[in-house]
Design a protein around this motif. Structure first.
Motif, PDB file in Angstrom:
ATOM      1  N   THR A   2       0.848  -1.188   0.000  1.00 24.67           N
ATOM      2  CA  THR A   2       0.000   0.000   0.000  1.00 24.67           C
ATOM      3  C   THR A   2       0.885   1.239   0.000  1.00 24.67           C
ATOM      4  OG1 THR A   2      -1.650  -1.192   1.292  1.00 24.67           O
ATOM      5  CG2 THR A   2      -1.859   1.204   1.205  1.00 24.67           C
ATOM      6  N   PRO A   3       0.766   2.079  -1.035  1.00 23.53           N
ATOM      7  CA  PRO A   3       1.596   3.291  -1.045  1.00 23.53           C
ATOM      8  C   PRO A   3       1.154   4.285   0.025  1.00 23.53           C
ATOM      9  CG  PRO A   3       0.124   3.249  -2.945  1.00 23.53           C
ATOM     10  CD  PRO A   3      -0.080   1.960  -2.214  1.00 23.53           C
ATOM     11  N   LYS A   4       2.133   4.962   0.607  1.00 25.83           N
ATOM     12  CA  LYS A   4       1.874   6.048   1.544  1.00 25.83           C
ATOM     13  C   LYS A   4       3.004   7.054   1.349  1.00 25.83           C
ATOM     14  CE  LYS A   4       4.161   4.189   5.641  1.00 25.83           C
ATOM     15  NZ  LYS A   4       3.982   3.852   7.041  1.00 25.83           N
ATOM     16  N   ALA A   5       2.928   8.180   1.980  1.00 26.99           N
ATOM     17  CA  ALA A   5       3.932   9.223   1.787  1.00 26.99           C
ATOM     18  C   ALA A   5       5.328   8.687   2.102  1.00 26.99           C
ATOM     19  CB  ALA A   5       3.622  10.427   2.667  1.00 26.99           C
ATOM     20  N   GLY A   6       6.184   8.619   1.081  1.00 25.32           N
ATOM     21  CA  GLY A   6       7.584   8.247   1.256  1.00 25.32           C
ATOM     22  C   GLY A   6       7.903   6.772   1.330  1.00 25.32           C
ATOM     23  N   ALA A   7       6.914   5.895   1.295  1.00 26.18           N
ATOM     24  CA  ALA A   7       7.203   4.464   1.416  1.00 26.18           C
ATOM     25  C   ALA A   7       6.052   3.623   0.878  1.00 26.18           C
ATOM     26  CB  ALA A   7       7.466   4.101   2.872  1.00 26.18           C
ATOM     27  N   LEU A   8       6.364   2.372   0.628  1.00 27.79           N
ATOM     28  CA  LEU A   8       5.350   1.387   0.276  1.00 27.79           C
ATOM     29  C   LEU A   8       5.158   0.502   1.507  1.00 27.79           C
ATOM     30  CD1 LEU A   8       6.707   0.385  -3.251  1.00 27.79           C
ATOM     31  CD2 LEU A   8       4.732   1.837  -2.758  1.00 27.79           C
ATOM     32  N   ALA A   9       4.004   0.649   2.163  1.00 24.26           N
ATOM     33  CA  ALA A   9       3.714  -0.173   3.342  1.00 24.26           C
ATOM     34  C   ALA A   9       3.504  -1.605   2.865  1.00 24.26           C
ATOM     35  CB  ALA A   9       2.475   0.351   4.065  1.00 24.26           C
ATOM     36  N   THR A  10       4.270  -2.501   3.431  1.00 22.55           N
ATOM     37  CA  THR A  10       4.257  -3.887   2.990  1.00 22.55           C
ATOM     38  C   THR A  10       3.781  -4.779   4.120  1.00 22.55           C
ATOM     39  OG1 THR A  10       6.158  -3.366   1.598  1.00 22.55           O
ATOM     40  CG2 THR A  10       5.693  -5.685   1.947  1.00 22.55           C
ATOM     41  N   ALA A  51      12.245   3.660  -1.749  1.00 23.85           N
ATOM     42  CA  ALA A  51      12.801   3.524  -3.095  1.00 23.85           C
ATOM     43  C   ALA A  51      13.560   4.784  -3.475  1.00 23.85           C
ATOM     44  CB  ALA A  51      11.692   3.252  -4.110  1.00 23.85           C
ATOM     45  N   ALA A  52      14.619   4.594  -4.253  1.00 27.27           N
ATOM     46  CA  ALA A  52      15.429   5.696  -4.762  1.00 27.27           C
ATOM     47  C   ALA A  52      16.039   5.234  -6.077  1.00 27.27           C
ATOM     48  CB  ALA A  52      16.520   6.063  -3.765  1.00 27.27           C
ATOM     49  N   ILE A 143       7.313   8.417  -3.889  1.00 29.24           N
ATOM     50  CA  ILE A 143       6.189   7.596  -3.432  1.00 29.24           C
ATOM     51  C   ILE A 143       5.242   8.495  -2.658  1.00 29.24           C
ATOM     52  CG2 ILE A 143       5.485   5.568  -2.121  1.00 29.24           C
ATOM     53  CD1 ILE A 143       8.415   4.602  -2.298  1.00 29.24           C
ATOM     54  N   SER A 144       3.970   8.414  -3.020  1.00 29.72           N
ATOM     55  CA  SER A 144       2.935   9.152  -2.296  1.00 29.72           C
ATOM     56  C   SER A 144       1.801   8.182  -1.997  1.00 29.72           C
ATOM     57  CB  SER A 144       2.421  10.323  -3.136  1.00 29.72           C
ATOM     58  OG  SER A 144       1.598   9.851  -4.182  1.00 29.72           O
ATOM     59  N   ALA A 145       0.782   8.680  -1.358  1.00 32.89           N
ATOM     60  CA  ALA A 145      -0.380   7.841  -1.068  1.00 32.89           C
ATOM     61  C   ALA A 145      -1.074   7.372  -2.347  1.00 32.89           C
ATOM     62  CB  ALA A 145      -1.366   8.600  -0.184  1.00 32.89           C
ATOM     63  N   HIS A 146      -0.764   8.020  -3.473  1.00 36.17           N
ATOM     64  CA  HIS A 146      -1.380   7.663  -4.752  1.00 36.17           C
ATOM     65  C   HIS A 146      -0.581   6.633  -5.536  1.00 36.17           C
ATOM     66  CE1 HIS A 146      -4.305  10.801  -4.108  1.00 36.17           C
ATOM     67  NE2 HIS A 146      -3.328  11.644  -3.852  1.00 36.17           N
TER      68      HIS A 146
END
Length: 168
Positions: A2-10, A51-52, A143-146
């Motif tokens: 699930t994308p969120k601000a600055g990261a992909l919540a896994t 991610a970078a 990465i954003s919530a979108h």
């Protein structure tokens, strides 16, 4: 994921976890060995995947992860209960820590491979009678919530062209 601000919540759940261990013991001059079986109805794994872009490739990080074993059970075979009492409370934590370390160590390389497959590959084609090589590489990622956004750097090289121009 699930994308969120600055990261992909896994979050991953693995059902019916079973680990077999071999144990040797010695208590009051009595020793032996047996098989220990650790089971859990499920293991829930959670972490934030970052991610970078480095050297034209998407790279990921997983700074930390948590592992929770649900329905934990320990079958110690024929090991005497006096010995089992010494370590039973520590086994669950040790298994969770071992899984956490393995996940943090392996997930980024797996994610890197999967993300690399999402970026278009270069191609060579004949355009107006001249060989033209098209290449793309990741330039930046956010990465954003979108979702995960990847900016690509694209180049086109035409045989016989020079300094960004081709004359006929």
């Amino acid at each position: 994921i699930t994308p969120k601000a600055g990261a992909l919540a896994t979050d991953v759940t693995i059902d019916n976890v079973k680990v077999k261990l071999s144990a040797s013991y010695k208590v009051a001059c009595i020793g032996g060995s047996d098989t220990i079986t650790v089971t859990a109805s499920s293991a829930k794994l959670s972490g934030n995947l970052g991610a970078a872009v480095a050297n034209g490739k998407i790279t990921t990080t997983l700074p930390s992860a948590t592992v929770t074993l649900n329905g934990f059970s320990l079958d110690v075979g024929g090991i005497p209960s006096a010995v089992v009492d010494l370590f039973q409370s520590q086994v669950k934590t040790a298994v969770q820590n071992a899984l956490q370390k393995a996940i943090v160590g392996h997930v980024p390389s797996l994610a890197n491979q999967e993300l690399a497959g999402l970026v278009a590959k270069g191609a060579t084609a004949n355009v107006l009678g001249h060989s033209t090589k098209l290449t793309v590489a990741p330039d930046s990622v956010s990465i954003s919530a979108h979702g995960l956004y990847v900016a690509l750097d694209a180049t086109a090289l035409v045989d016989g062209g020079s300094a960004g121009a081709y004359y006929t």
